[in-house]
Motif scaffolding. Structure first.
Motif, PDB file in Angstrom:
ATOM      1  N   GLN A  20       3.025  11.707   5.449  1.00  0.00           N
ATOM      2  CA  GLN A  20       3.817  10.509   5.704  1.00  0.00           C
ATOM      3  C   GLN A  20       2.992   9.482   6.480  1.00  0.00           C
ATOM      4  N   LEU A  74       0.338   7.996   4.201  1.00  0.00           N
ATOM      5  CA  LEU A  74       0.968   7.030   3.311  1.00  0.00           C
ATOM      6  C   LEU A  74       1.290   5.723   4.046  1.00  0.00           C
ATOM      7  N   GLN A  75       1.718   5.881   5.300  1.00  0.00           N
ATOM      8  CA  GLN A  75       2.033   4.687   6.095  1.00  0.00           C
ATOM      9  C   GLN A  75       0.782   3.835   6.317  1.00  0.00           C
ATOM     10  N   GLU A  92      -1.865   3.739   4.346  1.00  0.00           N
ATOM     11  CA  GLU A  92      -2.212   3.127   3.070  1.00  0.00           C
ATOM     12  C   GLU A  92      -1.280   1.934   2.783  1.00  0.00           C
ATOM     13  N   ILE A  93      -0.016   2.097   3.127  1.00  0.00           N
ATOM     14  CA  ILE A  93       0.932   1.003   2.922  1.00  0.00           C
ATOM     15  C   ILE A  93       0.528  -0.205   3.770  1.00  0.00           C
ATOM     16  N   SER A  94       0.127   0.046   5.022  1.00  0.00           N
ATOM     17  CA  SER A  94      -0.271  -1.055   5.908  1.00  0.00           C
ATOM     18  C   SER A  94      -1.504  -1.769   5.354  1.00  0.00           C
ATOM     19  N   LEU A 148      -2.520  -1.836   2.253  1.00  0.00           N
ATOM     20  CA  LEU A 148      -2.141  -2.545   1.030  1.00  0.00           C
ATOM     21  C   LEU A 148      -1.393  -3.829   1.362  1.00  0.00           C
ATOM     22  N   LYS A 149      -0.574  -3.806   2.339  1.00  0.00           N
ATOM     23  CA  LYS A 149       0.145  -5.016   2.750  1.00  0.00           C
ATOM     24  C   LYS A 149      -0.838  -6.075   3.251  1.00  0.00           C
ATOM     25  N   SER A 155      -2.580  -7.462   0.326  1.00  0.00           N
ATOM     26  CA  SER A 155      -1.635  -8.296  -0.409  1.00  0.00           C
ATOM     27  C   SER A 155      -1.524  -9.671   0.243  1.00  0.00           C
ATOM     28  N   TRP A 165      -8.512   1.857  -5.164  1.00  0.00           N
ATOM     29  CA  TRP A 165      -7.799   2.750  -4.215  1.00  0.00           C
ATOM     30  C   TRP A 165      -7.642   4.148  -4.833  1.00  0.00           C
ATOM     31  N   SER A 181      -2.219   8.011  -4.914  1.00  0.00           N
ATOM     32  CA  SER A 181      -1.358   8.692  -3.928  1.00  0.00           C
ATOM     33  C   SER A 181      -1.017  10.107  -4.428  1.00  0.00           C
TER      34      SER A 181
END
Length: 562
Positions: free
Chosen positions: A274, A277-278, A280-282, A284-285, A288, A316, A319
């Motif tokens: 988790q 993933l968090q 990677e999300i940051s 990616l944001k 972006s 990347w 996931s």
């Protein structure tokens, strides 16, 4: 004082025989006074050939004195009666309520204390004194008054003879007349013989008492053993079940610990993933946002330069694939535990059932009442069949293996033996004797009946491991079998080569009752009634099997009982 004087005068006016006021008083030559009837009866009971004497002073008279009423004494007695005085209360009781009364007492009779076999008279204490004081009575035999019944009521003689024919005591005159041709002996001789019988009976009773005492002692020991065994079993049971509970609790704790450990591991892995993933999300944001900003750049050269640098870092890693399952992560564990529980319940159910049966079968070896009627025996009836693998090759089984028949003739037996020669008999079959065993074993209480026809037949019970070869395989010729042999209209019980003749005639049907636990084996002749032929009390160490033994031409069948 006047009353005391009157009382003394009253004592002097009493008869020393009946101890009552004088009635028709008479005075005999020695000066003593008596009732006329009392002294007359006293002298009448004596021997007429002997001299007469005074009951008080024992003075004798050559001839029997004439009895004349003393009028003066009679008047004095009448005066005392008018004054309302009674005879002094004597220290005696009415003899009317006792077994034997004094024969000399007139009126109120006293209890007799002794009886004279010569005089044939019973005496109270006072009237007995002459037998102690006078030499004339020295040879008279005194007995208890209850023994006066030994006087013959017909001849007034002592009954010193016993008639064995009529089983009663008689006198010598009876022996010469009514019992002349009967078998008679002296009462003393009969008493001696009866005394021996009495001694034997007493000894037998003593033996029975000792037997019962021993049985009581054995039962007491049995009670103590039962209590000790039961207490020990309860302690052992509690210990075992406590261990089982502890084991189950420990297994429950282990499973819980494993679940929690697995829970912690899987949750930790999930949280690590988790967090990754968090991140990677940051990232990616952030990219972006950069791309969004780049898209608004007006300078074409600047756009291309920035886009080239951004596009080089846009690759990347994929996931991880996450399998989303219903919420039943540990339900399989619960199912496995439930399955284990069900198996455990099944095991415990079987074990507890066996334990209950075992507890029910625990029994004190008390003498159980043996059935008496056929209906009572039939309560324990068992349906038996014969085992072909144990049958001698010359026996023919039929009727659903309940009936066995010996080959009818010797020639047929030889022919059958030739036919079977190629096929050697099984090791479990009897080879030397025409015998067969039941397929079912016998335990507890059992009852079955065997009917036969023809010549010799044997009904037996035996252990399974009885020899199948040689002479020792014959029922009753070893210590492994008990047999009732019926031949020539007679019965014979056999065990371990010992033979016991039975007086009863051979029945056409025999009932066998077995109480394996109590060690009781009984053979009965079955007809309208149950006739006990022989009974065995022993200890059986193995399960038993019914057995049949036949002769050539004989037939025996295990009867169907309902």
């Amino acid at each position: 004082m006047a009353q005391r004087g009157i009382q003394l005068d009253q004592d002097k006016l009493c008869c020393s025989i009946c101890l009552d006021l004088l009635k028709d008083p008479v005075t005999i030559p020695c000066g003593h006074n008596y009732c006329m009837n009392c002294i007359k009866c006293f002298w009448d009971r004596g021997d007429p050939r002997e001299t007469h004497s005074c009951p008080q002073c024992r003075q004798t008279f050559v001839s029997r004195p004439a009895l004349v009423k003393n009028t003066m004494l009679a008047e004095l007695v009448e005066e005392m009666k008018k004054m309302g005085l009674q005879a002094p209360p004597a220290d005696h009781c009415d003899a009317g309520s006792v077994a034997v009364a004094c024969d000399f007492c007139i009126g109120e009779k006293l209890k007799a204390v002794k009886s004279c076999l010569q005089c044939l008279v019973s005496y109270c204490e006072q009237h007995l004194q002459p037998h102690y004081e006078s030499p004339a009575f020295k040879n008279h035999k005194l007995v208890d008054p209850s023994q006066m019944k030994i006087i013959c009521p017909h001849h007034n003689e002592v009954m010193k003879i016993f008639c064995r024919t009529d089983q009663q005591c008689i006198c010598y005159l009876c022996a010469m007349n009514e019992h002349k041709a009967h078998c008679t002996v002296s009462a003393e001789a009969e008493r001696s013989e009866r005394q021996r019988e009495l001694g034997a009976s007493h000894q037998k009773i003593q033996w029975r008492i000792q037997e019962k005492e021993e049985a009581k002692k054995v039962l007491q020991q049995e009670v103590e053993a039962i209590n000790h065994s039961a207490d020990k079993a309860v302690r052992g049971n509690e210990k075992i079940f406590t261990e089982l509970v502890k084991m189950i609790e420990k297994r429950s704790s282990d499973v819980t610990q494993q679940i929690r450990l697995k829970q912690k591991t899987e949750v930790s892995r999930a949280k690590e993933l988790q967090e990754k993933l968090q991140q990677e999300i940051s990232e990616l944001k952030r990219r972006s946002a950069e791309l969004e900003q780049l898209s608004h750049t007006e300078d074409h050269t600047q756009f291309l330069h920035s886009y080239t640098s951004l596009s080089q870092t846009s690759e990347w890693t994929d996931s991880p694939h996450i399998h989303i399952r219903p919420l039943r992560y540990f339900e399989d564990v619960t199912a496995a535990v439930s399955k284990a529980r069900d198996k455990l319940w099944g095991i415990f159910g079987d074990v507890c059932s066996n334990v209950s049966v075992t507890v029910t079968e625990v029994d004190v070896l008390l003498p159980q009442p043996e059935p008496q009627t056929r209906a009572e025996f039939l309560q324990y009836s068992c349906q038996l069949t014969l085992d072909p693998s144990t049958a001698n090759s010359l026996l023919i089984l039929s009727e659903g293996n309940r009936k066995a028949t010996g080959t009818p003739t010797f020639l047929a037996a030889v022919q059958l033996a030739v036919e079977l020669y190629a096929n050697q008999p099984k090791s479990s079959a009897f080879t030397n004797r025409f015998q067969v065993l039941s397929r079912e074993s016998l335990s507890g209480r059992c009852y079955w009946e065997v009917a036969w026809s023809g010549g010799e037949a044997t009904v037996a019970v035996t252990y399974r491991d009885i020899s199948r070869k040689r002479d020792e395989s014959e029922f009753g010729h070893n210590d492994k079998s008990w047999a009732l042999q019926c031949v020539n209209q007679r019965c014979l019980f056999k065990h371990n080569k010992r033979k016991t003749p039975i007086s009863a005639r051979q029945p056409s049907r025999v009932g066998v009752y077995l109480d394996h636990r109590a060690g009781i084996l009984s053979f009965y002749g079955v007809s309208d009634t149950m006739t006990l032929l022989h009974r065995v009390q022993t200890t059986f160490t193995q399960p038993l099997f019914a057995g049949l033994g036949l002769d050539l031409g004989s037939t025996a069948e295990l009867c169907e009982l309902k």
